[in-house]
Structures are given as structure tokens and as C-alpha cells.
Write a protein that holds these residues in place. Structure first.
Motif, PDB file in Angstrom:
ATOM      1  N   PHE C  33      32.195 -17.090   0.823  1.00 43.92           N
ATOM      2  CA  PHE C  33      32.173 -18.551   0.958  1.00 43.92           C
ATOM      3  C   PHE C  33      33.158 -19.015   2.039  1.00 43.92           C
ATOM      4  CE2 PHE C  33      30.759 -18.085  -3.535  1.00 43.92           C
ATOM      5  CZ  PHE C  33      29.576 -18.780  -3.444  1.00 43.92           C
ATOM      6  N   GLY C  34      33.755 -18.104   2.759  1.00 41.83           N
ATOM      7  CA  GLY C  34      34.717 -18.483   3.796  1.00 41.83           C
ATOM      8  C   GLY C  34      36.022 -19.023   3.243  1.00 41.83           C
ATOM      9  N   ILE C  35      36.337 -18.668   1.989  1.00 39.80           N
ATOM     10  CA  ILE C  35      37.575 -19.130   1.352  1.00 39.80           C
ATOM     11  C   ILE C  35      38.670 -18.083   1.551  1.00 39.80           C
ATOM     12  CG2 ILE C  35      38.654 -19.702  -0.871  1.00 39.80           C
ATOM     13  CD1 ILE C  35      35.831 -20.622  -1.792  1.00 39.80           C
ATOM     14  N   GLU C  36      39.852 -18.541   1.873  1.00 42.67           N
ATOM     15  CA  GLU C  36      41.004 -17.671   2.020  1.00 42.67           C
ATOM     16  C   GLU C  36      41.582 -17.346   0.634  1.00 42.67           C
ATOM     17  OE1 GLU C  36      45.013 -18.362   4.393  1.00 42.67           O
ATOM     18  OE2 GLU C  36      43.356 -19.521   5.273  1.00 42.67           O
ATOM     19  N   VAL C  37      42.137 -16.165   0.471  1.00 43.76           N
ATOM     20  CA  VAL C  37      42.732 -15.805  -0.820  1.00 43.76           C
ATOM     21  C   VAL C  37      44.174 -15.344  -0.634  1.00 43.76           C
ATOM     22  CG1 VAL C  37      42.604 -14.318  -2.860  1.00 43.76           C
ATOM     23  CG2 VAL C  37      40.507 -15.055  -1.733  1.00 43.76           C
ATOM     24  N   VAL C  38      45.048 -15.878  -1.464  1.00 41.67           N
ATOM     25  CA  VAL C  38      46.421 -15.399  -1.486  1.00 41.67           C
ATOM     26  C   VAL C  38      46.701 -14.781  -2.864  1.00 41.67           C
ATOM     27  CG1 VAL C  38      47.271 -17.723  -2.069  1.00 41.67           C
ATOM     28  CG2 VAL C  38      48.850 -16.023  -1.153  1.00 41.67           C
ATOM     29  N   GLY C  39      47.178 -13.562  -2.871  1.00 42.82           N
ATOM     30  CA  GLY C  39      47.547 -12.903  -4.128  1.00 42.82           C
ATOM     31  C   GLY C  39      48.970 -13.270  -4.506  1.00 42.82           C
ATOM     32  N   ILE C  40      49.165 -13.591  -5.779  1.00 46.89           N
ATOM     33  CA  ILE C  40      50.489 -13.966  -6.290  1.00 46.89           C
ATOM     34  C   ILE C  40      51.026 -12.784  -7.094  1.00 46.89           C
ATOM     35  CG2 ILE C  40      51.759 -15.621  -7.728  1.00 46.89           C
ATOM     36  CD1 ILE C  40      50.252 -16.991  -5.441  1.00 46.89           C
ATOM     37  N   PHE C  41      52.226 -12.338  -6.828  1.00 46.74           N
ATOM     38  CA  PHE C  41      52.799 -11.201  -7.557  1.00 46.74           C
ATOM     39  C   PHE C  41      53.435 -11.630  -8.887  1.00 46.74           C
ATOM     40  CE2 PHE C  41      53.104  -9.327  -3.182  1.00 46.74           C
ATOM     41  CZ  PHE C  41      52.224  -8.286  -3.416  1.00 46.74           C
ATOM     42  N   GLU C  45      55.527 -15.958 -12.539  1.00 47.40           N
ATOM     43  CA  GLU C  45      56.822 -15.743 -11.878  1.00 47.40           C
ATOM     44  C   GLU C  45      56.674 -15.832 -10.356  1.00 47.40           C
ATOM     45  OE1 GLU C  45      60.240 -14.730 -13.080  1.00 47.40           O
ATOM     46  OE2 GLU C  45      59.275 -15.990 -14.593  1.00 47.40           O
ATOM     47  N   GLY C  46      55.626 -15.221  -9.848  1.00 50.33           N
ATOM     48  CA  GLY C  46      55.394 -15.214  -8.404  1.00 50.33           C
ATOM     49  C   GLY C  46      54.991 -16.585  -7.876  1.00 50.33           C
ATOM     50  N   LEU C  47      54.394 -17.385  -8.746  1.00 47.87           N
ATOM     51  CA  LEU C  47      54.086 -18.770  -8.339  1.00 47.87           C
ATOM     52  C   LEU C  47      55.382 -19.551  -8.152  1.00 47.87           C
ATOM     53  CD1 LEU C  47      51.158 -20.339 -10.432  1.00 47.87           C
ATOM     54  CD2 LEU C  47      51.148 -19.655  -8.019  1.00 47.87           C
ATOM     55  N   ILE C  48      56.323 -19.331  -9.077  1.00 40.72           N
ATOM     56  CA  ILE C  48      57.608 -20.056  -9.035  1.00 40.72           C
ATOM     57  C   ILE C  48      58.415 -19.630  -7.804  1.00 40.72           C
ATOM     58  CG2 ILE C  48      59.805 -20.372 -10.255  1.00 40.72           C
ATOM     59  CD1 ILE C  48      58.208 -19.870 -12.906  1.00 40.72           C
ATOM     60  N   ASP C  49      58.429 -18.318  -7.564  1.00 39.63           N
ATOM     61  CA  ASP C  49      59.255 -17.800  -6.454  1.00 39.63           C
ATOM     62  C   ASP C  49      58.463 -17.606  -5.156  1.00 39.63           C
ATOM     63  OD1 ASP C  49      61.368 -17.677  -8.240  1.00 39.63           O
ATOM     64  OD2 ASP C  49      60.871 -15.621  -8.847  1.00 39.63           O
ATOM     65  N   TRP C  50      57.198 -17.936  -5.243  1.00 42.96           N
ATOM     66  CA  TRP C  50      56.279 -17.758  -4.103  1.00 42.96           C
ATOM     67  C   TRP C  50      56.386 -16.361  -3.472  1.00 42.96           C
ATOM     68  CZ3 TRP C  50      52.066 -20.068  -4.079  1.00 42.96           C
ATOM     69  CH2 TRP C  50      51.222 -19.999  -2.961  1.00 42.96           C
ATOM     70  N   GLU C  51      56.154 -15.401  -4.321  1.00 51.07           N
ATOM     71  CA  GLU C  51      56.014 -14.019  -3.856  1.00 51.07           C
ATOM     72  C   GLU C  51      54.522 -13.733  -3.739  1.00 51.07           C
ATOM     73  OE1 GLU C  51      59.363 -11.202  -5.357  1.00 51.07           O
ATOM     74  OE2 GLU C  51      58.538 -12.234  -7.094  1.00 51.07           O
ATOM     75  N   THR C  52      54.058 -13.600  -2.530  1.00 55.11           N
ATOM     76  CA  THR C  52      52.610 -13.570  -2.325  1.00 55.11           C
ATOM     77  C   THR C  52      52.194 -12.557  -1.272  1.00 55.11           C
ATOM     78  OG1 THR C  52      52.652 -15.181  -0.528  1.00 55.11           O
ATOM     79  CG2 THR C  52      52.578 -16.059  -2.778  1.00 55.11           C
ATOM     80  N   ILE C  53      50.891 -12.345  -1.213  1.00 56.76           N
ATOM     81  CA  ILE C  53      50.311 -11.481  -0.185  1.00 56.76           C
ATOM     82  C   ILE C  53      48.924 -12.012   0.158  1.00 56.76           C
ATOM     83  CG2 ILE C  53      49.323  -9.895  -1.905  1.00 56.76           C
ATOM     84  CD1 ILE C  53      49.780  -7.614   0.090  1.00 56.76           C
ATOM     85  N   LYS C  54      48.606 -12.045   1.425  1.00 57.82           N
ATOM     86  CA  LYS C  54      47.262 -12.446   1.843  1.00 57.82           C
ATOM     87  C   LYS C  54      46.298 -11.321   1.435  1.00 57.82           C
ATOM     88  CE  LYS C  54      45.106 -14.145   6.191  1.00 57.82           C
ATOM     89  NZ  LYS C  54      43.913 -14.548   5.488  1.00 57.82           N
ATOM     90  N   LEU C  55      45.175 -11.684   0.882  1.00 59.42           N
ATOM     91  CA  LEU C  55      44.217 -10.659   0.435  1.00 59.42           C
ATOM     92  C   LEU C  55      42.876 -10.823   1.121  1.00 59.42           C
ATOM     93  CD1 LEU C  55      44.783 -10.432  -3.449  1.00 59.42           C
ATOM     94  CD2 LEU C  55      45.538  -8.815  -1.691  1.00 59.42           C
ATOM     95  N   GLU C  56      42.456  -9.782   1.810  1.00 63.72           N
ATOM     96  CA  GLU C  56      41.120  -9.756   2.399  1.00 63.72           C
ATOM     97  C   GLU C  56      40.347  -8.565   1.818  1.00 63.72           C
ATOM     98  OE1 GLU C  56      41.566  -9.929   6.621  1.00 63.72           O
ATOM     99  OE2 GLU C  56      42.227 -12.036   6.506  1.00 63.72           O
ATOM    100  N   ALA C  88      56.355 -24.428  -9.099  1.00 65.79           N
ATOM    101  CA  ALA C  88      55.158 -23.620  -8.798  1.00 65.79           C
ATOM    102  C   ALA C  88      54.071 -24.503  -8.171  1.00 65.79           C
ATOM    103  CB  ALA C  88      54.645 -22.957 -10.072  1.00 65.79           C
ATOM    104  N   ALA C  89      53.889 -25.675  -8.731  1.00 67.33           N
ATOM    105  CA  ALA C  89      52.867 -26.586  -8.213  1.00 67.33           C
ATOM    106  C   ALA C  89      53.212 -27.014  -6.788  1.00 67.33           C
ATOM    107  CB  ALA C  89      52.747 -27.806  -9.135  1.00 67.33           C
ATOM    108  N   ASP C  90      54.486 -27.281  -6.547  1.00 64.37           N
ATOM    109  CA  ASP C  90      54.921 -27.639  -5.188  1.00 64.37           C
ATOM    110  C   ASP C  90      54.619 -26.509  -4.209  1.00 64.37           C
ATOM    111  OD1 ASP C  90      55.786 -30.119  -5.930  1.00 64.37           O
ATOM    112  OD2 ASP C  90      57.916 -29.578  -6.050  1.00 64.37           O
ATOM    113  N   ASN C  91      54.927 -25.295  -4.639  1.00 65.88           N
ATOM    114  CA  ASN C  91      54.641 -24.140  -3.777  1.00 65.88           C
ATOM    115  C   ASN C  91      53.167 -24.085  -3.394  1.00 65.88           C
ATOM    116  OD1 ASN C  91      57.224 -23.083  -3.585  1.00 65.88           O
ATOM    117  ND2 ASN C  91      57.005 -21.884  -5.475  1.00 65.88           N
ATOM    118  N   LEU C  92      52.310 -24.318  -4.379  1.00 68.56           N
ATOM    119  CA  LEU C  92      50.872 -24.249  -4.112  1.00 68.56           C
ATOM    120  C   LEU C  92      50.453 -25.349  -3.134  1.00 68.56           C
ATOM    121  CD1 LEU C  92      49.705 -23.460  -7.745  1.00 68.56           C
ATOM    122  CD2 LEU C  92      49.303 -21.993  -5.751  1.00 68.56           C
ATOM    123  N   ARG C  93      50.961 -26.552  -3.363  1.00 71.95           N
ATOM    124  CA  ARG C  93      50.593 -27.664  -2.460  1.00 71.95           C
ATOM    125  C   ARG C  93      51.122 -27.429  -1.046  1.00 71.95           C
ATOM    126  NH1 ARG C  93      50.594 -30.989  -7.378  1.00 71.95           N
ATOM    127  NH2 ARG C  93      52.849 -30.795  -7.430  1.00 71.95           N
TER     128      ARG C  93
END
Lengths: 324, 324, 324, 324
Positions: C33-41, C45-56, C88-93
Motif C-alpha cells: 500500500f506504499g505505507i512506511e513501517v517503523v519497528g518499535i523495540f 518501552e520503545g515508544l516512550i524512549d523512541w527506540e526504533t528501526i525502519k523496516l522494509e 509516547a504519543a508525542d514521539n509518534l506525532r
């Protein structure tokens, strides 16, 4: 003492479970000695084209349980040609690689012997499910392959018994009958056909089945090493001579893959570490081998003439005695 | 030459995968020599109470793939008492049994030595997952147990990695560290605690974990042989000293059971057949053993003093070198 | 139609086999669908600390057969606190993430319900071996865990039969008895103790064993869900009331890991893809569920009140009827 | 209410894991109702020749974990002939058997429909790895077969990745693509060829592989259901059109055998017990089936026209979407 500062590691020929443990042990051991490791992709092909990756302990931390080889493998046609061996040797010298650890079977060892002439120090580790490296009683991957074949035949036998059939199962091994001997004995085969012992006399097989059929048995198992005879022809012959429905299963590539057994992980680790010790101790062009269940090493030139791994005669005698 | 016309076979002590292959091989081999076989239930207990079953090839045809022992087993307290050993010996004489094949571990061998004094000819086969029969490099069941422990720890590690925890896994072995050594090396344990080598210094373990934690690792594995130390205390200590959440898994009885590996089926078959050959050749009171990966036999009286199965020093060195 | 351009995916709570298939399906479906995906570790916890990885797709190509979760997981204490949920919500926005796919159990769903209040669109996938997400008949990981427990008890039973013992086996499940029910029935347990049905009456268990003992049986199996009763006390009681030696096995963390079964890979794939469809279709705050073996979805607020997954009464009745 | 005093149970057609659980449940359930059970050997063949065994709970106590069928099976040619069906019916009447429980696939159900005309009350249980009993969403053995195929392909893939090859794997299923669909999705196949969906257009397959090859991939997996196309021809075509080395593996009979999965043991138990309930409740000529993951039953005459088990369209769509 050694001047080794950088080594290359590669896997070549048919992939075999346990190769990853050997790679990991090479990298970990080298790190303890302060030696740099470069991984070569696709065996001798990657030496020719210099397709490589730097390997540190973090890169191979938890790979013991993975089948196949993380460095990929190939049977290199080009490496049979001196021109490409020279190119490979140049690549190694250009990149300051002091020695190569090559993990593979009979073909890999032959390649190493030729390669030695280019002035490259190469340490071999016998890795092949076929156990066709004559100087070593054990080669990495055999134990996993023997277990995989055994478990597969257990399943085939369930169906064979339920239907009252004869199953003819072809296992791998190329010119060697070890997988057939072990998997056949482990599954109580009625007949095991080994390249080393096969006299071409099918009547012995069909007579044994006929005799048991007359004794009231109603399911049968024949395990045959690939290359000895055509499994389909054998099944047809059994059907024709005994009247018993016979079905063929060719186990194929499942025997190469899968999570390595404890033994292949252990022996892969031992052999990888031992190969690094050989190099660190200043030895050149050696092959790691198992004799009397212990680690030793030979000159790769002598290795082809050493026979530690013929079919054990007591095992063979029992395969006849204990046939079900 | 032998006058053997009838033999008894029993399994004793902890059950071990491969015992059934040994029983089957005894029955098949005996049949080839025209020897009758009587199976004894529950080890030495069944000798005392004469709980038996006649065994012919048809009774043991396809049992190689079955875990446990079809003859059941026990650790007989009564057999430690001369009175009951005499009763057992009388039962054997009354029933014209010429020799006994006893499959079991260290306790079984000790029972056999005492039993010999009653004038009974007994041939022992080392069968125990613990590898605690000192005269033999291999004992039936070890390979299956090492594989079972390895596969179980692989699973535990998946969860340990996902949660960023330390897992402390207790494996079997009684006074021997083989299962811990093999399963620990096969699963890239950070520390392996062996009864043969343990100096009581927990700091080495917690320091290693702390050091790796500081290097950025976030999951850890400690494999400990039962009886060396309390796994729960160790986990608490790790938690206290490193701050890392540590969870205990005790593998327990899964290590005893399960379908035998190809090796345990093969070696069970070899040992069973070899034991019958020993008896047929007129030898008395021998134990089958593996030395240099080959079948040999010793007098049961000497066997306790022969050491073929200490923890291999190179393997031990590597277990430290390759810790993940 | 959806305005979704970027989604986050995370796994939370206890790890469960099949989570990786769900992650892979989210990434592959999103890519279509052409949507980007970010994996949260590490889950929330990873949402709060924004520990992430781009996933293709290339990052998750061949992970269906891996146990655990490649994104790691945790039970986040901080996420119970509104302050951290806001963070966490702020990080996502801030990172332009339009929606979150959260894979986990009951606690994950409760976290999602709270999180919704921060204006975040979250789609849940039930992933937990315990089957304790009440709105869904199936949760990822159960099938693998039930198989692992069954295979482990098969092995324990081999040893139990060989020794003529009673085995008391504790399996996972927290407040739910599914694993106990399935593994117990699959291994012909003499008694299965479920949290949903347990009346505290141990006499029923010991009487059943005593009765069978009098009928001539000599090995027994009791499967008990963790948390219902203390397995050691139960074993002691059985020993005391029946005189039969009873041994405890706690299966523990092996039930969480391991290569996922075909079903968990299939249902993980289905649920992951379905979650993306929900988001693409413009739906908000839904949970994927299985009802009548089909994919459906509920509002996450309603989900807690929907009961699709109580212990099946016919299954329970049979667990009594078919006890061995 | 029922007048059932004695029932016969048989297994027919291809053997399937879980059949033994169904047999066991029939025997245990019947015992609770005071009904006698006679086991028929080799399916309808044993009815014709009256090859039978009395079955009591002790005879089937611990068989849940055994592959195949303890009653053996066959595809009876003679039962297609009215003369032999009459003979079978006479045998049942002569032996005072009130009803038959027949466990098998499509052919077994057709045999039952014909047999009903001889005045015999027959209850069917769908047992076949192929899932080709159209009235039931599930048939015993499928789950085990799907897992066996998945594990085998995992192994093949290890080798395929190591060598950079394309693997073409043929799985069972006869006219149904379920095993191919599940095992293919579980192993991230690049293409899955199903009898229900195959349009004969090989270009789609070779184009997909070529496209991925151009994207830098170097190993590929194609799963094909037997009977759709010739796997060897397909491999040759891939080789010809893409230049990539392609090897065929035919999984064959391993898919029929093996220890049943937890699901096949559970559903076997449920179906066996349910079949006895049907008979006890006085119903005649019914087939047990799964609809919406729940037990129901149909008249065997209607059953052939009921479709609960077509390839799920969402699953199929995803098999395309998620191809690796």
C-alpha cells in the motif's frame, strides 16, 4: 611462533550443519589472539571475486543453531583453473591475509592442495554430510544428516506399516554409505544397500523380503544410498518378485539443512578453534581431522592417502545381523 | 567356546534412550546363535522376584525409535542385600539361565560386581544419560539427552533474547558435567558450571555477565549441572550483582525420555550385539565400553578403576574461550 | 479511505511464537500500500524512549521460522503512567506515525485502551501463548506452546513409564487452562487441573490414581496449570495418599520459544495483513480476533467484554472422559 | 435412545496422524457407555474378511503419540463391489455389531454411503492429511502434515540459501492445495502452485523469480501441490528462463507419518468421542465434521454436497501478497 595477523574463512562444496559453529569458533578464537578475520562469500568463488565481510564476535554471536552456512557456499568451477587460483592468491596478498581456513568436503581439500602451490597457507576443516574425507573419522554435518534421515524414515515407516507396504528410501552420501548405514540400522531396515559393499545382487534383497513375507511379516524397509542403484527400478523389482506393493521415497535436500545436532555444534566449535591454534602455532597447510574420536591434524598433501573413515566392518556385519 | 543356551537381559538405574536398541540387538544376536532370551522386568528387582518375559525377535522388532525401556527399570535397594542377591542367583539357576546382560549406569555396574560373587556370569552395557561410567567414553542415552537439552535451551534462549533477560538453566548429569558442557557449548552459553571444575567462585560468573552488559549485550545464558549449586540462588545473585532480571529453568525429566538419536540407536545396537559375542566367546563378567570411539571390553572388577571419560581438557578450555 | 502513510509496529508482554510472522506480514502488506513501517523495540518501552528501526521487506524476508520476536518485548511499568503515555504519543506525532500495530496479550490490549485516549490510532493483534485475550478464540503462540508442552510430556512419560512413577507436570497459562487441557489430553493424562474448573478437591485426583493402581496400572500423569496449585505439594500428597513415587517437572520457558508451528506462522501472517487492511480502510482502535476460526475485528473498548475463548465445555467433558 | 451394544471401528484410505487418537476415544467413550468395541483391520478389507480384534481401554491406553494407525488401513477395491459389501454386512450382523465407526477420507465416505444400503449404521470421521472431505473444514492429520512439510522445507531452504539456488518442492494434497498453501506461506515461498487456482501460466512464476533476481535476491522457493504440474519440468523451465540453478525435492511419504501434533491428537479425541455420542443418541449414518471450528454432524448422504472446506479466499490473497 606465528606471525598471523589476519585470516580468511570460507565454506565450500555442499553445505553441512555445523559449518556455522566452525565459523563462529574461528572468529572467537582469532579474537582471543588478536587476529582479524575476513569472511569470504561462496567459497573459492568469493576468493576469486573478493566478495568478503569483516567478521567480529558480535557478527557470529548466536549462530550455532542455524543450518546452512552464513558465508554461503559453491562448487567453484573456476578454481579448477590455475588462472583463477592465482587471482585468488593475489586478492589474499593484496588484502594482507596470512592464512585461509577452508571448511568443506573432498573437493574443498583438493582445491586447497592446488592452492597451496600459489604460496597460500590454508587450513582445512572437514565439513560435509557425506563423510567422504578419507583422513577423518568424522566430518561436520554427518550427525545431523543421520538424525534427519532417521526421523524421516521413522515417519515413512509409520505409513508403510499402516498400509502393509515395502518402502524403498534413498538417502544421500554420494560414494559413501554412512548415512544409509546409520539411518538404516537406526530404523531397523530389512536391507541396507551401501556403495562400498554392493555386489549388484538384487536377489539377496528380494529373497530376504520374500522370506519374511512368508514368515508373516507385512511391511518392509529398504534403505539405499544414492548412486548405488535406481530406487524406482528396485521398487519395481521388489513388486515383481514378491508381489508386495513397493513405494519409493527420495529424502533429498532435507538431509543438508536443519538446526545442527549437539554433536555438530560441538565438533564444529572444536574444529574451528583447533584450526586457529594450528595457524597460531606456525603450522602450514594442515587439515584438521578426527582419529579415535580425538582432534589431530595432517598435512593436506598426505591427507588424501590416509584412511580413517572406511565403513566399520563390525557395524557392517551388524547391519546384516540386525536387519529387521 | 561357549556353552551359553539361555541368557537374561535387564535394564537398571535411570532409564536412557538407546536401551531399547541394546535389548533388541541382544535378542536378535542371541537368536542367530540359537540362544534363548528371557527379559527381566524392573532391573535387579525383577531378578529377585522373577518377573520375566520370553523375548523373541518378533517381540522387539521395531523398538529402536522408542524412548525409555520396554523392560522397565528401577534402582533396587534390596539388591544391596546379599540375601536378595542369592535369591536372584537361585532364580537364574532354577531357570537354567547361563548369563545375564545388564544395561545401566554406575550403580548397575556395582550391583554386577557384587552379583558375580554368587557365581553368576554377567555382561554389562553402559547405559545412562549421565556418562558416569568411568571406563567408557560413551554411555547410551547421552547423545539424545545432550540434543534434548540443547533444543530446550534454544527455545529458552528465544524468550530470553526477546525479553533481554538472563536465563539460568539447570541440566542433569549428577556428578558429571557432560550434558552441561555439550548443551552449554552448543547454545553459546556465557557461563557453564561443571561439577568437575567448579571452584565456588560466583564472582567469575557475575563479572562475565556484568562485563558483557557494559559492552552492550542484553541477554545472557548460564548453564549449570544439577547438584553443583542452587540455580535459584545463582539467579538471585546475578540479579543482585548485575541488576539484570534472571530466570531459572530446570529441564528435568525431559532429558531422560524421547525418541533416541541415530547415535544412541546405533551404539545401542552395537553394544547389545557385542555383549552377546562376549558371552558366546566364553568370556565372563565383562563390561562393554567405548575407547577411542571403538568397542572394547573390560573385566567388571577392573572397570571401576579405568578412566576413559573425564571431561576433555581441550573441550573445557574451549567452553571458556567460546563463551558467548 | 485511509490517509495512512506511516505505521509503527511493536510486540509487547510475553513473547509468543508467530509474532515474527505478524511483523513480517505488517511490513509486506504495508509495502504493497506504499505505507512506511517503523519497528518499535521492547514494546511500549520503545515508544516512550523512541527506540526504533525502519523496516522494509528485505529486513523481514525470511523470519517466519524464528522464535521470539525480532523487535524484543517487555511488560512496561512506565506505560501504566499517563505521563509516559503522553510522551509516547508525542514521539509518534513528532515522527509522523499515523497508527500503531501492537501485538501482545491481555496487558497489551489494556495499554492500548489507555493509549487511545492520547489520540493515537492503535490496532491490536492477540499474541500470547496463554490464550487469555477474551475476545479471540485464538491467540498467536498457543499452538506452538501446546505442541512444545505435548512433546515435552511425551518424553517425561517415557521415563515415568520406565520407572513406574507418577509424574506431575506444571505447564504455563497464567489464569487460563488451555495449554494444560490440550497438552493433558494429547498425552492421555490421568488428571488435568485447570484454573477455570478447579474446586480444590485433591481427593478426586488421588482417588483416581489409587483406583487405577488397584486395577494394575503402574504409571500416572497429572498435568497442572501454573498458579492453580503447588505442583510439589500435589506430588507429596499423591505419594502420601497412594504410596506411589511422584516427581515434579515444571516445563517453564521452553513453552515460550521455539520455531513456530505452521498454524502460528499462518495465523500470524493473516492477522498482520488483516491489521494493515483495517487501518487502510480507515478504521480506528480495533483488535483483530478469531471467531468461528475466521478473522474479524472489534473495537478495543468493547473487546474486553467479549468472550469467545472460554474453555470449551465438550472439550472439558472429554478431558474427564478420556483420562487414561 | 440407543440400543447400541457393540460397535466396530476401522481406518480406511491413506493413513493420517490423529487416527489413533480417534480410535482411542471411540474405545474409551464406548467403555463409559458399556458398549463393546471390535477393531477391524485394514479398513473395509477387514470387514469383508472379518479380521478383527477386541479393543478395551487397556489396549489403546497410550497411543495418542503414535503415527499411522494401529488398525492398519487399505484402499479396498473389493468394497466397490456390492457382493463384498453384502459379505461385510453379513459379517457384522453375524457378530452382532450394531454400528461401524469409519475413519478416513473421501473414498471412505463414498464407501460408507454405499454400505448404508446394506442396512448397516455407519458413522464417519474425516481423517486424511489432504483435507479433501468437502463437508468438514478440518480433517485429521492435516495439521501434522502441514507442520512436517513446513519443517522439511525449512531445512531445504537452509541449503537453498547457502547455495543461492531455487528450490522447487512438491508436497502432497491430491486435488487439494491446503498443504501447499500452509507450508508455502509458513516458509515464505516465492510462489505457491495450488490445484484450485492454477491457470497453467508458468510465466507468472518465472517472471516473479526473474524480477526478484534483478532486485538482488539469490535464493528462491516454489511450493507445488502434487498433481498440478511436473516439478522437474517446472525446475527445468525456471533454469531455462532465469538462468538460476533449480533443484526439485519431492517430500513424499514423510508427510503421512510421524507423531501427531497436539491439534490432531485433540481433534482425533473429540471426533472419536463425538461419533460414539451420535450413535448412543440413536442417530444413523452421520459424518462428524468441523464447521466454524466446532463439532457438528451431517447425514452421510448430504455430506458430499456440503462445502465447508474450499481454499479460503483471504488466505489465498495473502499467499500472493506475502510471497517472499
Amino acid at each position: 611462533m606465528s606471525e598471523i595477523k589476519k585470516i580468511a574463512v570460507l565454506t565450500s562444496g555442499g553445505d553441512a550443519p555445523g559449518m556455522n559453529s566452525a565459523i563462529r569458533a574461528v572468529v572467537f578464537s582469532a579474537a582471543r589472539f588478536g587476529i582479524e578475520v575476513v569472511g569470504i562469500f561462496r567459497g573459492y568463488e568469493g576468493l576469486i571475486d573478493w566478495e568478503t565481510i569483516k567478521l567480529e564476535p558480535d557478527d557470529v554471536r548466536n549462530i550455532n543453531n542455524r543450518g546452512g552456512t552464513i558465508l554461503y557456499t559453491s562448487r567453484s568451477e573456476r578454481f579448477l583453473d590455475e588462472k583463477f587460483r592465482k587471482q585468488a592468491a593475489d586478492n589474499l596478498r593484496k588484502n594482507n591475509v596470512d592464512a585461509v581456513v577452508a571448511i568443506g568436503g573432498d573437493g574443498t581439500l583438493r582445491g586447497a592442495i592446488d592452492f597451496e602451490k600459489e604460496g597460500i597457507n590454508i587450513a582445512c576443516i572437514p565439513g560435509t554430510i557425506d563423510r567422504d574425507v578419507s583422513c577423518s573419522e568424522y566430518t561436520l554435518g554427518f550427525d545431523t544428516a543421520a538424525n534427519t534421515a532417521t526421523e524421516a524414515i521413522d515417519k515413512i515407516r509409520d505409513s508403510s506399516i499402516s498400509h502393509g507396504r515395502c518402502s524403498v528410501v534413498e538417502v544421500m552420501g554420494r560414494k559413501r554409505g554412512y548415512i544409509a548405514l546409520w539411518a538404516g540400522m537406526a530404523t531397523s531396515a530389512d536391507a541396507i544397500i551401501l556403495p562400498e559393499k554392493w555386489d549388484g545382487n538384487y536377489n539377496n534383497v528380494t529373497d530376504a523380503i520374500k522370506r519374511r513375507h512368508e514368515d508373516g511379516r507385512n511391511s518392509y524397509l529398504v534403505v539405499v544410498a544414492e548412486g548405488v542403484t535406481d530406487a524406482n527400478e528396485l521398487a519395481d523389482l521388489i513388486k515383481k518378485k514378491t508381489g508386495i506393493e513397493s513405494r519409493v521415497s527420495v529424502l533429498g535436500y532435507i538431509q543438508r539443512g536443519g538446526q545442527p545436532s549437539a554433536k555438530d555444534r560441538m565438533y564444529g566449535s572444536l574444529m574451528g578453534a583447533y584450526a586457529v591454534e594450528i595457524l597460531v602455532n606456525g603450522n602450514k597447510n594442515r587439515i584438521v581431522a578426527i582419529k579415535d574420536d580425538k582432534l589431530i591434524d595432517y598435512s593436506i598433501n598426505e591427507a588424501l592417502n590416509i584412511q580413517n573413515s572406511q565403513i566399520d566392518s563390525f557395524q557392517y556385519k551388524l547391519s546384516l545381523l540386525l536387519s529387521d
